[in-house]
Design an enzyme around this catalytic site. Structure first.
Site, PDB file in Angstrom:
ATOM      1  N   ASP A 266       0.875  -1.167   0.000  1.00  0.00           N
ATOM      2  CA  ASP A 266       0.000   0.000   0.000  1.00  0.00           C
ATOM      3  C   ASP A 266       0.921   1.227   0.000  1.00  0.00           C
ATOM      4  OD1 ASP A 266      -2.029   1.790   0.026  1.00  0.00           O
ATOM      5  OD2 ASP A 266      -3.062   0.990   1.778  1.00  0.00           O
TER       6      ASP A 266
HETATM    7  C1  BGC Z   1      -5.005   3.391   0.161  1.00  0.00           C
HETATM    8  C2  BGC Z   1      -5.078   2.409  -0.979  1.00  0.00           C
HETATM    9  C3  BGC Z   1      -4.922   3.148  -2.272  1.00  0.00           C
HETATM   10  C4  BGC Z   1      -3.599   3.895  -2.264  1.00  0.00           C
HETATM   11  C5  BGC Z   1      -3.346   4.679  -3.530  1.00  0.00           C
HETATM   12  C6  BGC Z   1      -3.773   4.258   0.067  1.00  0.00           C
HETATM   13  O1  BGC Z   1      -3.835   5.283   0.994  1.00  0.00           O
HETATM   14  O2  BGC Z   1      -5.032   2.712   1.391  1.00  0.00           O
HETATM   15  O3  BGC Z   1      -6.311   1.742  -0.935  1.00  0.00           O
HETATM   16  O4  BGC Z   1      -4.978   2.250  -3.346  1.00  0.00           O
HETATM   17  O5  BGC Z   1      -3.611   4.821  -1.193  1.00  0.00           O
HETATM   18  O6  BGC Z   1      -4.251   5.723  -3.623  1.00  0.00           O
END
Ligand code: BGC
Length: 864
Positions: A266
């Protein structure tokens, strides 16, 4: 060199050993596509082609692919036809990072409420087409985390409390998306079920519980849809950061499940170089901190990352690109093209409406108040804070900028014949909603002169270290700068403002003074005292935390004519930032009294209540399950004023309904997307017969949810000590009556289940047949839900678990026989000692019905 293709087999073998042992191989002129094509057999599988391309890569090229270029672009190797690609979020529509818009579909919880995986596959396909039109190759969705607690801010973005329903929805979504050759990244592995301390918290979950509740949706989607990637979570699991959990990544995902795709972190959730050995294949966002090209090459040199493991990481990513048809530019990615994109968006509106219509859940309908009858209504009152604006989702990275959205009020106006008068009164606000403080009450003294408004100093950065880029007088503080800069001397991506001056009260009494702000941090000082403080930690904040939407206020006693010192500080965090300095004066007319008066004089009333991205979202758990503000009071008083009142809820987390006994009709619309207004109108007035079912148990009160006693955790750890007993599994076990059970939803017609038959088929397979009849006088769709209960289990097991479902359309009087073949996964459980699933022989009950609490037919079967 390698484009000498005379000795194909020998050249292949030679290339492997040569490249694998050399650290700096600047191939002056690399092979072109013809070399790749001629190199080995043209009938190769993707696996063969991946291996061949890998042989042609230098170590440096391989090491480069383990992190991104920036937040959204991944590296390519041009000379080998490996393109640099773009990724974006997209669970209910593509998120746009620059300007532009996309179709905003119903969010995941609403998608799951359709119980229609084929429809969700269509939705996945539409999202993929929009992605392609914007040059996006991989979408960071779906999110399959289980709805463990009703206050999780990202509940709206997840499908269900049930692993089977979640798995089926994810499978549909991914299959639809990938059929259009856009990759899906399923997320977040694993046990990512709350926003509180999301970056640091570690979930402590027993192995059996992980496998039976938190992992099955990943497992099913991987087996049935093969998403190109899996994203790890911010939270840790059982002592390790998720991105460093070799148990989850290597043992479970890659070894036991034989997952062939890549594993990506993530965004900013990698904490050390250990991720290389733990199995992570891609660190995001780029340029990376712990899996940079340099560090990867270093690890290979030191021998801490064997070349075989580096090759494994790279081949997983290349395989994805082959599957998407992207290697050697076989499929050209369409660049952002306004015409294509807007045509697509127009074309997707009916689908967005259909999904919303299929998702809307009818919770209560006493006296058949619904559907409303256009011929019986002359005056319709539309009331509530969620009527005039379509709330599209909770906050956070999944937020979609819709090109257009039809609010519930606009949907009703569009749908109803002109003869029906619609009176709209907000009644009470959702988001603070107080008026901005008029300029005549604000002033400041500049160079000895008194000027109207507050003086604003605009600085680069998120604090006030640098001299102000511009200073100006702002009459009213009510701005929404979005992507732009407030003045051209500050960097539009990163700035802070400080306003100073005086507030003069027009009369003495109790005021509410407030700040409403989006994607920002803000503070308010009155007479030197800090009274509102939500600044955050700008230097360290992760993506989710930046999407902060708040309306905060304080009660303040002001004296007529006295001047109060005001300082407002604001710093921008994300694109949709805004700020408003607002108040409610002591004389403010009571909106609820207005609403009651209008309701009393109408033939029917629709109240649109609920929440919005201000109350739930990334990094923003709810504090309770109550309707915010004075909405309960509004509903209660309107219900007392008109007995033909329908309550429509728009929200992503379950809500308590203290007025439920008094309300004749209640509709749960979740976040129904940009066409939600039309969909709701069509359901309320009977053009569509509702068929949505709750994908999550609605508790009467938060205290009824066992998992809440372990929330939010302490000392950086949250224990999942409720074990397997999440959602209806817990309500069944504890014998607690929910407000509305999992799987529940009414229709304007009535269905009857009969003639259930169960028959053993093959080893541990069971064939289940049941008849479903529409015994009412309207066409409609029903969801047949098949639950399995182990009756002789020696280990602790849930009373029952959903193991199959089917959504069927039936005309009045029509009967259909439904058939479901259950395999042993409907009966087994995860045995920790064996590290595997086992079937415990014994008697099982199979029950079928239209909610987890409305099981109309039951049969028994012995499985051994
Ligand atoms: C989120 C993810 C997301 C990523 C990119 C993160 O903060 O938890 O779900 O895909 O950001 O935006």
């Amino acid at each position: 060199m390698m484009n000498n293709n005379t000795n194909i087999i020998i050249t292949c073998a030679f290339a492997v050993s040569l490249l694998a042992t050399s650290f700096s191989l600047p191939l002056t002129k690399g092979p072109d596509k013809s070399a790749f094509e001629d190199f080995c057999s043209p009938t190769d599988t993707i696996g063969d082609q991946v291996a061949r391309l890998l042989q042609m890569m230098t170590l440096s090229e391989k090491a480069l692919l383990l992190t991104g270029i920036n937040g959204w672009d991944l590296h390519g190797v041009e000379r080998l036809g490996i393109p640099s690609i773009n990724v974006k979020d997209g669970g209910h529509g593509i998120t746009i990072r620059s300007s532009g818009c996309a179709t905003s579909f119903p969010t995941a919880i609403a998608q799951a409420a359709t119980w229609d995986d084929a429809l969700i596959a269509e939705l996945g396909g539409a999202i993929a087409r929009e992605a392609k039109s914007k040059g996006i190759s991989i979408v960071l969705a779906p999110m399959v985390n289980i709805q463990r607690i009703p206050v999780n801010g990202r509940n709206y973005e997840s499908f269900s409390e049930d692993p089977f329903l979640t798995g089926k929805m994810a499978t549909g979504f991914i299959n639809g998306l990938q059929a259009e050759q856009v990759g899906a990244v399923i997320k977040h592995l694993a046990a990512n079920n709350q926003q509180y301390e999301q970056k640091h918290i570690k979930s402590r979950v027993e192995e059996r519980v992980l496998h039976e509740i938190y992992l099955p949706a990943f497992k099913m989607a991987i087996a049935e849809a093969d998403p190109v990637g899996v994203m790890t979570a911010y939270n840790g699991v059982n002592g390790y950061p998720s991105s460093e959990s070799s148990y989850l990544i290597k043992d479970v995902l890659k070894k036991r499940w034989q997952y062939p795709g890549f594993v990506v972190s993530d965004w900013r959730s990698v904490h050390s170089e250990n991720v290389m050995q733990a199995g992570l294949d891609l660190e995001m966002p780029g340029p990376g901190v712990f899996m940079t090209q340099e560090l990867v090459l270093d690890a290979v040199k030191k021998g801490t990352l064997p070349i075989s493991e580096l090759d494994d990481k790279v081949s997983r990513y290349i395989r994805a690109l082959f599957h998407l048809g992207l290697i050697w530019g076989d499929r050209t990615v369409v660049e952002d093209n306004a015409v294509t994109a807007s045509t697509l968006m127009e074309a997707h509106r009916p689908l967005a409406q259909r999904v919303a219509e299929s998702a809307i859940v009818l919770l209560k309908n006493d006296r058949n108040v619904l559907p409303l009858d256009t011929t019986a209504i002359k005056r319709l009152a539309v009331i509530g804070p969620n009527a005039a604006e379509m709330r599209l989702s909770g906050g956070g990275s999944a937020s979609v900028t819709a090109c257009a959205a039809v609010s519930p009020l606009a949907g009703l106006k569009q749908y109803l014949p002109p003869g029906i008068a619609i009176d709209f009164v907000e009644g009470t606000s959702l988001k603070g909603g107080m008026p901005a403080i008029p300029g005549q009450y604000l002033s400041s003294v500049v160079d000895g002169k008194r000027l109207a408004g507050l003086t604003g100093a605009y600085h680069d950065g998120h604090n006030y270290d640098k001299p102000a880029g511009c200073i100006r007088q702002d009459a009213v503080i009510d701005f929404s700068w979005g992507w732009g800069a407030p003045c051209d001397q500050v960097d539009k991506t990163n700035y802070a403002v400080r306003w100073q001056g005086k507030l003069t009260a027009p009369s003495s009494g109790g005021y509410k003074l407030g700040l409403s702000f989006d994607d920002a941090g803000a503070r308010l000082y009155i007479d030197g005292a800090l009274v509102i403080d939500d600044w955050g930690d700008p230097a360290n904040e992760i993506t989710e935390a930046k999407f902060r939407n708040r309306s905060l206020s304080v009660d303040y006693e002001l004296k007529e004519g006295r001047e109060y010192d005001i300082v407002i500080e604001f710093h921008k965090k994300e694109r949709t930032n805004s700020i408003r300095f607002e108040w409610q004066t002591p004389e403010a007319e009571d909106g609820i009294a207005q609403a009651v008066a209008v309701a009393g004089g109408s033939d029917a009333v629709i109240v649109f209540a609920g929440i919005s991205n201000f109350y739930e979202g990334g990094n923003n758990d709810r504090e309770d399950i109550d309707l915010p503000g004075r909405q309960n009071e509004l509903i209660q008083r309107v219900l007392a004023a008109n007995k033909n009142t329908v309550i429509v809820l728009i929200n992503g987390t379950p809500l308590a309904m203290p007025w439920i006994d008094k309300a004749p009709a209640v509709v749960e619309a979740f976040y129904p997307g940009q066409e939600g207004g039309v969909a709701i109108a069509r359901v309320l007035f009977g053009a569509v017969n509702p068929s949505g079912k709750l994908p999550q148990t609605f508790p009467k009160q938060l205290a009824d949810v066992a998992a809440m006693s372990f929330y939010p955790g302490s000392n950086g750890e949250v224990r999942y000590d409720e074990g397997l007993f999440v959602g209806y599994r817990q309500f069944d076990k504890d014998g607690i009556e929910p407000l509305f059970p999992f799987g529940f939803g009414l229709s304007y017609t009535t269905f009857e289940f009969s003639n259930l038959q169960v028959k053993r088929q093959g080893k541990n397979g069971v064939l289940v047949r049941v008849d479903l009849k529409n015994v009412g006088n309207r066409s409609g769709s029903e969801v047949a839900q098949f639950y399995v209960s182990p009756l002789e289990a020696k280990v602790d097991r849930p009373v029952k678990e959903l193991k199959a479902f089917k959504k069927i359309a039936l005309a009045p009087g029509e009967t259909k026989t439904l058939e479901v073949l259950m395999d042993e996964s409907a009966f087994n459980y995860y045995q920790v000692e064996k590290g595997d699933w086992v079937v415990e022989p014994g008697k099982f009950e199979i029950s079928v019905g239209n909610s987890s609490k409305h099981l109309h037919v039951k049969e028994f079967i012995y499985v051994n």
